[in-house]
Design an enzyme around this catalytic site. Sequence first.
Site, PDB file in Angstrom:
ATOM      1  CG  HIS A  18      -0.359  -0.188   2.517  1.00 16.14           C
ATOM      2  ND1 HIS A  18       0.568   0.681   3.034  1.00 16.14           N
ATOM      3  CD2 HIS A  18      -0.513  -1.161   3.463  1.00 16.14           C
ATOM      4  CE1 HIS A  18       0.940   0.294   4.239  1.00 16.14           C
ATOM      5  NE2 HIS A  18       0.315  -0.848   4.521  1.00 16.14           N
ATOM      6  CG  HIS A  21       3.921  -1.465   2.514  1.00 18.05           C
ATOM      7  ND1 HIS A  21       2.851  -2.241   2.142  1.00 18.05           N
ATOM      8  CD2 HIS A  21       4.179  -1.792   3.805  1.00 18.05           C
ATOM      9  CE1 HIS A  21       2.488  -3.008   3.170  1.00 18.05           C
ATOM     10  NE2 HIS A  21       3.272  -2.747   4.182  1.00 18.05           N
ATOM     11  CB  CYS A 126      -3.443  -7.910  17.469  1.00 17.33           C
ATOM     12  SG  CYS A 126      -3.848  -7.370  15.789  1.00 17.33           S
ATOM     13  CB  CYS A 129       0.161  -5.498  14.836  1.00 18.88           C
ATOM     14  SG  CYS A 129      -1.045  -5.301  16.094  1.00 18.88           S
ATOM     15  CB  CYS A 143      -5.774  -4.796  17.724  1.00 17.18           C
ATOM     16  SG  CYS A 143      -4.450  -3.916  16.919  1.00 17.18           S
ATOM     17  CG  HIS A 146      -4.386  -4.215  12.589  1.00 15.66           C
ATOM     18  ND1 HIS A 146      -3.275  -4.372  13.382  1.00 15.66           N
ATOM     19  CD2 HIS A 146      -3.935  -4.062  11.319  1.00 15.66           C
ATOM     20  CE1 HIS A 146      -2.185  -4.336  12.623  1.00 15.66           C
ATOM     21  NE2 HIS A 146      -2.571  -4.148  11.383  1.00 15.66           N
ATOM     22  CE  LYS A 293      -4.307   2.342  10.750  1.00 15.67           C
ATOM     23  NZ  LYS A 293      -4.093   1.326  11.755  1.00 15.67           N
ATOM     24  CE  LYS A 296      -4.288  -5.475   1.814  1.00 16.86           C
ATOM     25  NZ  LYS A 296      -3.361  -6.571   2.028  1.00 16.86           N
TER      26      LYS A 296
HETATM   27  O1  ME8 Z   1       4.950  -3.855  10.590  1.00 21.89           O
HETATM   28  N1  ME8 Z   1       1.555   5.067   6.296  1.00 21.89           N
HETATM   29  O2  ME8 Z   1       4.991  -4.754   8.461  1.00 21.89           O
HETATM   30  P1  ME8 Z   1       3.839  -3.889   7.755  1.00 21.89           P
HETATM   31  C1  ME8 Z   1       2.882   4.995   6.447  1.00 21.89           C
HETATM   32  N2  ME8 Z   1       6.512  -6.711   9.224  1.00 21.89           N
HETATM   33  N3  ME8 Z   1       3.539   3.888   6.821  1.00 21.89           N
HETATM   34  C2  ME8 Z   1       2.818   2.805   7.081  1.00 21.89           C
HETATM   35  C3  ME8 Z   1       1.405   2.791   6.955  1.00 21.89           C
HETATM   36  C4  ME8 Z   1       0.772   4.000   6.536  1.00 21.89           C
HETATM   37  N4  ME8 Z   1      -0.524   4.098   6.364  1.00 21.89           N
HETATM   38  N5  ME8 Z   1       0.963   1.550   7.278  1.00 21.89           N
HETATM   39  C5  ME8 Z   1       2.072   0.825   7.593  1.00 21.89           C
HETATM   40  C6  ME8 Z   1       5.344  -4.677   9.780  1.00 21.89           C
HETATM   41  N6  ME8 Z   1       3.169   1.574   7.486  1.00 21.89           N
HETATM   42  C7  ME8 Z   1       6.439  -5.658  10.173  1.00 21.89           C
HETATM   43  C8  ME8 Z   1       7.744  -4.919  10.302  1.00 21.89           C
HETATM   44  S1  ME8 Z   1      10.394  -4.840  10.766  1.00 21.89           S
HETATM   45  C9  ME8 Z   1      11.525  -5.871  11.472  1.00 21.89           C
HETATM   46  C10 ME8 Z   1       8.909  -5.775  10.717  1.00 21.89           C
HETATM   47  C11 ME8 Z   1       4.569   1.169   7.754  1.00 21.89           C
HETATM   48  O3  ME8 Z   1       3.783  -4.434   6.369  1.00 21.89           O
HETATM   49  C12 ME8 Z   1       4.715   0.460   9.081  1.00 21.89           C
HETATM   50  O4  ME8 Z   1       4.731   1.381  10.136  1.00 21.89           O
HETATM   51  O5  ME8 Z   1       2.622  -3.885   8.585  1.00 21.89           O
HETATM   52  C13 ME8 Z   1       6.027  -0.252   8.880  1.00 21.89           C
HETATM   53  O6  ME8 Z   1       7.113   0.609   9.161  1.00 21.89           O
HETATM   54  C14 ME8 Z   1       5.999  -0.624   7.395  1.00 21.89           C
HETATM   55  O7  ME8 Z   1       4.973   0.199   6.807  1.00 21.89           O
HETATM   56  C15 ME8 Z   1       5.666  -2.085   7.158  1.00 21.89           C
HETATM   57  O8  ME8 Z   1       4.418  -2.407   7.756  1.00 21.89           O
END
Ligand code: ME8
Length: 485
Positions: A18, A21, A126, A129, A143, A146, A293, A296
């Site tokens: 998304h 990311h 959860c 997360c 949570c 989420h 926020k 999905k």
């Molecule tokens: O947390 N805006 O993975 P993830 C900006 N696998 N950044 C965002 C966001 C948003 N709306 N939503 C998510 C995980 N992020 C773990 C991490 S690291 C050893 C393991 C950011 O796919 C989120 O804060 O849920 C995180 O830094 C990254 O996207 C991956 O999120």
Amino acid sequence: MAKFYITTAIDYPSGSPHLGHAYEKICTDIIARWKRLKGDDVFFLTGTDEHGQKIQKKAEEAGKTPKQYVDQTVKKFQELCKKLNISNDRFIRTTDKDHEKVAQELLQTVYDKGDIYKGEYEGLYCTDCETYYLEKDLNGNKCPIHDKKVENVKEESYFFKMSKYQDKFLKHLEKNQDFIRPESKRNEIINRIKEGVRDLSVSRTSFNWGVPVPFDKKHVQYVWFDALSNYISGIDYPNGKNFKKYWPADIHVIGKDIVWHHTMIWCSMLLSAGIDLPKMVFVHGFINLKGEKLSKAKGIIVDPIELTNKYGSDALKYYLIKNVPFGDDGDFSEEALISSVNNELANDLGNLVSRSLAMTEKYYGGKVPKGKNELNFDIKRIETLLDNLELTQGLSEIWKLVNELNKYVNDKKPWEVENKDNIIYTILDNMRIISILLSPFLPETIEKINCQLGIKTGKLKETKPNLLKPGTKTIKGEILFKKHE
Ligand code: ME8
């Protein structure tokens, strides 16, 4: 040459990437490119977090094995990096064999240190997360991240003595003001530690999609223990030359929902294993859509690959950095993105380049004239801002130079002047300088501009005036940004 090691979080490939990311990778990439521009030896790591209950569930729903499932979904995350021109040195997957080996070694080291004990975990979890919660931290029984019901989990588990490290880590935070940025996030973590730290459950038995616990094969590692170790496995801990050269990480760039994991949890793991702590955890904000926020489940999705296909990766980068101050939340709006493309990118920058090259073509047969740069850009302030990770302000200061140069063209009116050698030289030489400064932000566009200018993009030390060689052959190329309705 200074070394610089920077990482993003590794994404859960539990669907498609998304905009959040994409945003995290974009910001991190800009910092990595900025450091390279300064001449640092940079290692940039990104990747995917592929184990755990969430992925196992998703795979079951899709009728696939977890590995088949992630082998397919990871492709979109890799495509995103490619589309966004992300300059990472490695894309790590936690299913990579070398990573799994390190995750096991690290847990074994912590075990050998006497920091692991067996117990029973009973509490709230959860899966989205992959995090344990206390009742007081929930919204009702949901949570807080989420907005989904948490599960009651009761199972045999190994625990990591995280509480043992709370005082040491707190002292480290107090001594190192910049360890967590922005400051508001640092204060949140300090307060949370002061409330008391509990030991962490680091293994599960109720599913099997994870790295086996080396000292008890009935258990798989808690996915966060496995995932965090990517920051050292990705540079070949413990004996690889990259680990020796690049560790400790200079910056872990992460989102605001995973600060605890990257500070208290990760740093306790490192302290236990006797590994140096990273230098900084930088927390960026969340991208929302009309104040909501991205989710999905609620159908609030923005597909960054689609946006890149439609507007180009540099347009998306420019828009996000300009509108979302690094460290704060921001709202995505396609209308505002279009306005950035049409006004700043197409008008301010695109037109400057095309009219300058058209004049060079018309008056000098497409060759840089001999002249003297009459403007003297002061770039010290830009350097200070970018060194301090103030990406939004840094970009805005660079844009002031773009507009200063536009004003110079309009004021000097070279088309009305007899001897315009200095004017045209000033325009072209400053386009070269601006290109260097913009190259971390708009790498694709800057490559095109420099191709038209007949030069290679310089390093930061080449932002001095009068370095453009007279006689350089310019080429009037394609337009840089198409306007959108
Ligand atoms: O947390 N805006 O993975 P993830 C900006 N696998 N950044 C965002 C966001 C948003 N709306 N939503 C998510 C995980 N992020 C773990 C991490 S690291 C050893 C393991 C950011 O796919 C989120 O804060 O849920 C995180 O830094 C990254 O996207 C991956 O999120």
